[in-house]
Design an enzyme around this catalytic site. Structure first.
Site, mmCIF file in Angstrom:
data_model
loop_
_atom_site.group_PDB
_atom_site.id
_atom_site.type_symbol
_atom_site.label_atom_id
_atom_site.label_comp_id
_atom_site.label_asym_id
_atom_site.label_seq_id
_atom_site.Cartn_x
_atom_site.Cartn_y
_atom_site.Cartn_z
ATOM 1 N N ASN A 32 3.667 -1.948 0.418
ATOM 2 C CA ASN A 32 2.718 -2.280 1.485
ATOM 3 C C ASN A 32 1.494 -2.934 0.859
ATOM 4 O O ASN A 32 0.363 -2.481 1.040
ATOM 5 C CB ASN A 32 2.337 -1.045 2.298
ATOM 6 C CG ASN A 32 1.620 -1.413 3.591
ATOM 7 O OD1 ASN A 32 1.872 -2.456 4.173
ATOM 8 N ND2 ASN A 32 0.712 -0.552 4.026
ATOM 9 N N LEU A 33 1.746 -3.992 0.122
ATOM 10 C CA LEU A 33 0.744 -4.580 -0.762
ATOM 11 C C LEU A 33 -0.382 -5.274 0.003
ATOM 12 O O LEU A 33 -0.166 -5.897 1.038
ATOM 13 C CB LEU A 33 1.418 -5.576 -1.705
ATOM 14 C CG LEU A 33 2.570 -5.018 -2.552
ATOM 15 C CD1 LEU A 33 3.116 -6.108 -3.461
ATOM 16 C CD2 LEU A 33 2.138 -3.805 -3.362
ATOM 17 N N HIS A 37 -3.927 -4.626 -4.501
ATOM 18 C CA HIS A 37 -2.784 -4.665 -5.426
ATOM 19 C C HIS A 37 -2.728 -6.001 -6.162
ATOM 20 O O HIS A 37 -2.464 -6.055 -7.365
ATOM 21 C CB HIS A 37 -1.469 -4.476 -4.666
ATOM 22 C CG HIS A 37 -1.304 -3.133 -4.022
ATOM 23 N ND1 HIS A 37 -1.386 -2.963 -2.670
ATOM 24 C CD2 HIS A 37 -1.064 -1.906 -4.554
ATOM 25 C CE1 HIS A 37 -1.189 -1.683 -2.378
ATOM 26 N NE2 HIS A 37 -1.004 -1.020 -3.505
ATOM 27 N N GLN A 155 -7.313 9.544 -10.629
ATOM 28 C CA GLN A 155 -5.969 9.171 -11.090
ATOM 29 C C GLN A 155 -6.046 8.346 -12.368
ATOM 30 O O GLN A 155 -5.262 8.562 -13.310
ATOM 31 C CB GLN A 155 -5.252 8.382 -9.999
ATOM 32 C CG GLN A 155 -3.893 7.837 -10.420
ATOM 33 C CD GLN A 155 -3.178 7.141 -9.286
ATOM 34 O OE1 GLN A 155 -2.601 7.775 -8.419
ATOM 35 N NE2 GLN A 155 -3.224 5.818 -9.267
ATOM 36 N N SER A 188 -3.368 1.055 1.439
ATOM 37 C CA SER A 188 -2.194 0.954 2.315
ATOM 38 C C SER A 188 -2.349 1.849 3.531
ATOM 39 O O SER A 188 -1.840 1.538 4.611
ATOM 40 C CB SER A 188 -0.935 1.339 1.531
ATOM 41 O OG SER A 188 -0.711 0.425 0.475
ATOM 42 N N ARG A 189 -3.063 2.948 3.368
ATOM 43 C CA ARG A 189 -3.234 3.883 4.481
ATOM 44 C C ARG A 189 -4.219 3.386 5.536
ATOM 45 O O ARG A 189 -4.323 3.972 6.604
ATOM 46 C CB ARG A 189 -3.654 5.261 3.959
ATOM 47 C CG ARG A 189 -2.511 6.007 3.272
ATOM 48 C CD ARG A 189 -2.916 7.425 2.888
ATOM 49 N NE ARG A 189 -1.769 8.201 2.443
ATOM 50 C CZ ARG A 189 -1.320 8.261 1.198
ATOM 51 N NH1 ARG A 189 -1.933 7.548 0.260
ATOM 52 N NH2 ARG A 189 -0.281 8.996 0.870
#
Length: 282
Positions: A32-33, A37, A155, A188-189
């Site tokens: 879902n770029l 990204h 992360q 993406s969210r």
């Protein structure tokens, strides 16, 4: 661009590049770029000859009642974007290829300390899933460099720690967060958000900017965090956390710390959004 989904084919293709002495840059994604990204792809081009991307919605990093079934899958559109970005290889494995024994019998990788706080506390097991899949993809691709977005600051810290602790010969390249014109961090969210919720979501970054401004005047961290939470909640979102941290250790900030990061997560409609802002104090 060559799209492969088997480990054997991936290794064969990458060996042909290595035999020519070419360096490999890697950008792992869940698809879902968006432009965020693609900024990772652009960054990788500055460090490597051959660019490899992966698309894999990793079941190990989703907890109970999380959104893996609804996570947007847009492979054809993603391939079009990656071709336009001049990516050389796209790896699109299935869960059966990545975890042939099933998740219950899969060896895992876990970074102690960092994995249990902030998003790790809210999403039990999430970072175990992240570090396990990244480690596995690193073993498959064997890149010289790998790019990760700083939107998920925690992360990036964990992956850098894993690479250092496990003596992996890979350079991790952190890439600045890409934002909408409104300031909302690209994710993406964001596709889960209604128009009204998208407007609400802009308050997350606005609050982070307010915290940055307040820290130039005061180091009453607890009080600033309390007001910041109330600002996010007043916007219609629900604060998960907003914490002022040492940017290197992610421990709660002290008055001696000069390099800070403010980490935040909040629920907006169906989406859980994360963001951060880095701050250097004089």
């Amino acid at each position: 661009m060559k799209t492969v989904n088997s480990i054997t084919e991936l290794r064969s293709v990458l060996k042909s590049f290595r035999d020519k002495g070419l360096t490999i840059g890697f950008v792992p994604t869940m698809g879902n770029l968006h432009q965020g990204h693609l900024s990772l792809i652009d960054a990788a081009k500055h460090h490597a000859d051959v660019i490899v991307a992966s698309i894999f919605v990793n079941p190990m990093q989703f907890g109970v009642n999380e959104d893996i079934d609804n996570y947007p899958r847009t492979l054809e559109q993603d391939q079009t974007k990656l071709i336009a970005a001049n990516v050389d290889v796209l790896f699109t494995p299935t869960p059966e290829i990545v975890y042939p024994k099933g998740l219950d019998k899969q060896t895992f990788v876990e970074v102690p300390g960092l994995s249990g706080s902030y998003c790790g506390e809210s999403r039990k097991g999430h970072f175990r899933g992240v570090t396990t899949i990244v480690c596995k993809l690193f073993n498959l691709v064997q890149p010289d460099i790998a790019c990760f977005g700083l939107k998920d600051f925690q992360q990036v810290q964990m992956i850098q720690t894993m690479v250092e602790d496990l003596s992996m010969p890979i350079q991790i390249v952190p890439v600045a967060t890409k934002r909408e014109v409104s300031g909302l961090a690209m994710s993406s969210r964001n596709s889960y958000l209604t128009a009204t919720e998208k407007q609400q979501a802009t308050h997350l970054y606005q609050t982070l900017q307010w915290v940055k401004h307040r820290l130039s005047e005061s180091q009453d961290f607890e009080h600033i965090e309390m007001i910041a939470r109330s600002k996010i909640d007043a916007s219609g979102m629900r604060t998960d956390y907003i914490d002022i941290c040492n940017a290197k250790t992610l421990e709660p900030a002290t008055v001696e710390d000069k390099e800070l990061v403010v980490l935040a997560a909040a629920h907006c409609g169906k989406a859980r959004l994360i963001d951060n802002i880095q701050i250097e104090l004089n």
